[in-house]
Design a protein around this motif. Structure first.
Motif, PDB file in Angstrom:
ATOM      1  N   GLY A  23       0.819  -1.209   0.000  1.00  0.00           N
ATOM      2  CA  GLY A  23       0.000   0.000   0.000  1.00  0.00           C
ATOM      3  C   GLY A  23       0.850   1.255   0.000  1.00  0.00           C
ATOM      4  N   ALA A  24       1.937   1.242   0.767  1.00  0.00           N
ATOM      5  CA  ALA A  24       2.831   2.403   0.801  1.00  0.00           C
ATOM      6  C   ALA A  24       3.509   2.596  -0.549  1.00  0.00           C
ATOM      7  CB  ALA A  24       3.872   2.233   1.901  1.00  0.00           C
ATOM      8  N   LEU A  25       3.939   1.521  -1.181  1.00  0.00           N
ATOM      9  CA  LEU A  25       4.544   1.641  -2.512  1.00  0.00           C
ATOM     10  C   LEU A  25       3.548   2.190  -3.523  1.00  0.00           C
ATOM     11  CD1 LEU A  25       6.699  -1.585  -2.888  1.00  0.00           C
ATOM     12  CD2 LEU A  25       7.477   0.745  -2.455  1.00  0.00           C
ATOM     13  N   ARG A  26       2.319   1.732  -3.457  1.00  0.00           N
ATOM     14  CA  ARG A  26       1.288   2.222  -4.393  1.00  0.00           C
ATOM     15  C   ARG A  26       1.011   3.705  -4.142  1.00  0.00           C
ATOM     16  NH1 ARG A  26      -0.772   3.081  -8.891  1.00  0.00           N
ATOM     17  NH2 ARG A  26      -3.004   3.191  -9.004  1.00  0.00           N
ATOM     18  N   ALA A  27       0.929   4.110  -2.888  1.00  0.00           N
ATOM     19  CA  ALA A  27       0.676   5.514  -2.582  1.00  0.00           C
ATOM     20  C   ALA A  27       1.818   6.391  -3.065  1.00  0.00           C
ATOM     21  CB  ALA A  27       0.469   5.685  -1.078  1.00  0.00           C
ATOM     22  N   LEU A  28       3.040   5.944  -2.898  1.00  0.00           N
ATOM     23  CA  LEU A  28       4.183   6.721  -3.379  1.00  0.00           C
ATOM     24  C   LEU A  28       4.211   6.775  -4.899  1.00  0.00           C
ATOM     25  CD1 LEU A  28       6.957   5.553  -0.936  1.00  0.00           C
ATOM     26  CD2 LEU A  28       5.936   7.824  -1.074  1.00  0.00           C
ATOM     27  N   GLU A  29       3.820   5.698  -5.546  1.00  0.00           N
ATOM     28  CA  GLU A  29       3.783   5.680  -7.007  1.00  0.00           C
ATOM     29  C   GLU A  29       2.776   6.698  -7.527  1.00  0.00           C
ATOM     30  OE1 GLU A  29       2.617   2.592 -10.601  1.00  0.00           O
ATOM     31  OE2 GLU A  29       2.840   1.847  -8.569  1.00  0.00           O
ATOM     32  N   VAL A  30       1.606   6.765  -6.909  1.00  0.00           N
ATOM     33  CA  VAL A  30       0.594   7.730  -7.317  1.00  0.00           C
ATOM     34  C   VAL A  30       1.055   9.143  -6.987  1.00  0.00           C
ATOM     35  CG1 VAL A  30      -1.748   8.545  -6.850  1.00  0.00           C
ATOM     36  CG2 VAL A  30      -1.319   6.115  -7.159  1.00  0.00           C
ATOM     37  N   GLN A  36      -1.156  10.493 -12.863  1.00  0.00           N
ATOM     38  CA  GLN A  36      -2.191   9.812 -12.098  1.00  0.00           C
ATOM     39  C   GLN A  36      -2.759  10.753 -11.055  1.00  0.00           C
ATOM     40  OE1 GLN A  36      -0.331   6.301 -10.490  1.00  0.00           O
ATOM     41  NE2 GLN A  36      -0.963   5.070 -12.231  1.00  0.00           N
ATOM     42  N   ASP A  37      -4.057  10.667 -10.846  1.00  0.00           N
ATOM     43  CA  ASP A  37      -4.722  11.479  -9.838  1.00  0.00           C
ATOM     44  C   ASP A  37      -5.008  10.634  -8.603  1.00  0.00           C
ATOM     45  OD1 ASP A  37      -4.761  13.725 -11.409  1.00  0.00           O
ATOM     46  OD2 ASP A  37      -6.672  13.192 -12.327  1.00  0.00           O
ATOM     47  N   SER A  38      -4.933  11.275  -7.474  1.00  0.00           N
ATOM     48  CA  SER A  38      -5.256  10.612  -6.220  1.00  0.00           C
ATOM     49  C   SER A  38      -6.336  11.408  -5.519  1.00  0.00           C
ATOM     50  CB  SER A  38      -4.026  10.534  -5.314  1.00  0.00           C
ATOM     51  OG  SER A  38      -4.384  10.033  -4.055  1.00  0.00           O
ATOM     52  N   VAL A  39      -7.207  10.716  -4.827  1.00  0.00           N
ATOM     53  CA  VAL A  39      -8.262  11.389  -4.083  1.00  0.00           C
ATOM     54  C   VAL A  39      -7.656  12.303  -3.024  1.00  0.00           C
ATOM     55  CG1 VAL A  39     -10.190  10.999  -2.518  1.00  0.00           C
ATOM     56  CG2 VAL A  39      -9.857   9.506  -4.471  1.00  0.00           C
ATOM     57  N   PHE A  40      -6.526  11.925  -2.473  1.00  0.00           N
ATOM     58  CA  PHE A  40      -5.920  12.680  -1.394  1.00  0.00           C
ATOM     59  C   PHE A  40      -5.119  13.877  -1.885  1.00  0.00           C
ATOM     60  CE2 PHE A  40      -6.223   8.234  -0.088  1.00  0.00           C
ATOM     61  CZ  PHE A  40      -7.113   8.396   0.950  1.00  0.00           C
ATOM     62  N   LEU A  41      -4.857  13.960  -3.182  1.00  0.00           N
ATOM     63  CA  LEU A  41      -4.034  15.037  -3.708  1.00  0.00           C
ATOM     64  C   LEU A  41      -4.844  16.056  -4.496  1.00  0.00           C
ATOM     65  CD1 LEU A  41      -1.016  12.926  -4.940  1.00  0.00           C
ATOM     66  CD2 LEU A  41      -1.234  14.183  -2.817  1.00  0.00           C
ATOM     67  N   VAL A  42      -6.160  16.012  -4.375  1.00  0.00           N
ATOM     68  CA  VAL A  42      -7.012  16.939  -5.101  1.00  0.00           C
ATOM     69  C   VAL A  42      -6.852  18.333  -4.500  1.00  0.00           C
ATOM     70  CG1 VAL A  42      -9.386  17.511  -5.663  1.00  0.00           C
ATOM     71  CG2 VAL A  42      -8.635  15.146  -5.717  1.00  0.00           C
ATOM     72  N   ASP A  43      -6.759  19.327  -5.350  1.00  0.00           N
ATOM     73  CA  ASP A  43      -6.631  20.705  -4.892  1.00  0.00           C
ATOM     74  C   ASP A  43      -8.021  21.213  -4.507  1.00  0.00           C
ATOM     75  OD1 ASP A  43      -5.836  23.242  -4.324  1.00  0.00           O
ATOM     76  OD2 ASP A  43      -5.470  23.822  -6.388  1.00  0.00           O
ATOM     77  N   ASP A  44      -8.313  21.250  -3.228  1.00  0.00           N
ATOM     78  CA  ASP A  44      -9.648  21.639  -2.766  1.00  0.00           C
ATOM     79  C   ASP A  44      -9.579  22.869  -1.861  1.00  0.00           C
ATOM     80  OD1 ASP A  44      -8.433  20.429  -0.681  1.00  0.00           O
ATOM     81  OD2 ASP A  44     -10.124  19.141  -0.150  1.00  0.00           O
ATOM     82  N   ARG A  45      -8.812  23.867  -2.274  1.00  0.00           N
ATOM     83  CA  ARG A  45      -8.734  25.071  -1.471  1.00  0.00           C
ATOM     84  C   ARG A  45     -10.023  25.858  -1.504  1.00  0.00           C
ATOM     85  NH1 ARG A  45      -3.672  27.845  -3.895  1.00  0.00           N
ATOM     86  NH2 ARG A  45      -4.264  26.539  -5.610  1.00  0.00           N
ATOM     87  N   ASP A  46     -10.735  25.823  -2.622  1.00  0.00           N
ATOM     88  CA  ASP A  46     -11.991  26.550  -2.734  1.00  0.00           C
ATOM     89  C   ASP A  46     -13.113  25.719  -2.128  1.00  0.00           C
ATOM     90  OD1 ASP A  46     -10.645  28.530  -4.116  1.00  0.00           O
ATOM     91  OD2 ASP A  46     -10.998  27.538  -6.049  1.00  0.00           O
ATOM     92  N   PRO A  47     -14.089  26.382  -1.507  1.00  0.00           N
ATOM     93  CA  PRO A  47     -15.221  25.613  -0.958  1.00  0.00           C
ATOM     94  C   PRO A  47     -16.040  24.990  -2.087  1.00  0.00           C
ATOM     95  CG  PRO A  47     -15.589  27.966  -0.741  1.00  0.00           C
ATOM     96  CD  PRO A  47     -14.200  27.792  -1.253  1.00  0.00           C
TER      97      PRO A  47
END
Length: 51
Positions: A23-30, A36-47
């Motif tokens: 899982g850690a290797l996959r997260a680092l790869e993303v 590749q897009d990740s749910v955790f790396l989405v730019d959500d500064r705006d409401p």
């Protein structure tokens, strides 16, 4: 009797450790792949916009 407890515990620990490693290797790869897009790396500064 002790082996009946130690062996399943050791197998479970190895399985969990391998799963965490993969899982850690996959997260680092993303994280490091710009294509590749990740749910955790989405730019959500705006409401979020309400529709």
């Amino acid at each position: 009797m002790v082996l009946g407890l130690v062996v399943p515990a050791a197998i479970s620990f190895v399985f969990a450790a391998v799963a965490a490693y993969v899982g850690a290797l996959r997260a680092l790869e993303v994280y490091f792949d710009p294509n590749q897009d990740s749910v955790f790396l989405v730019d959500d500064r705006d409401p979020p916009r309400r529709q």
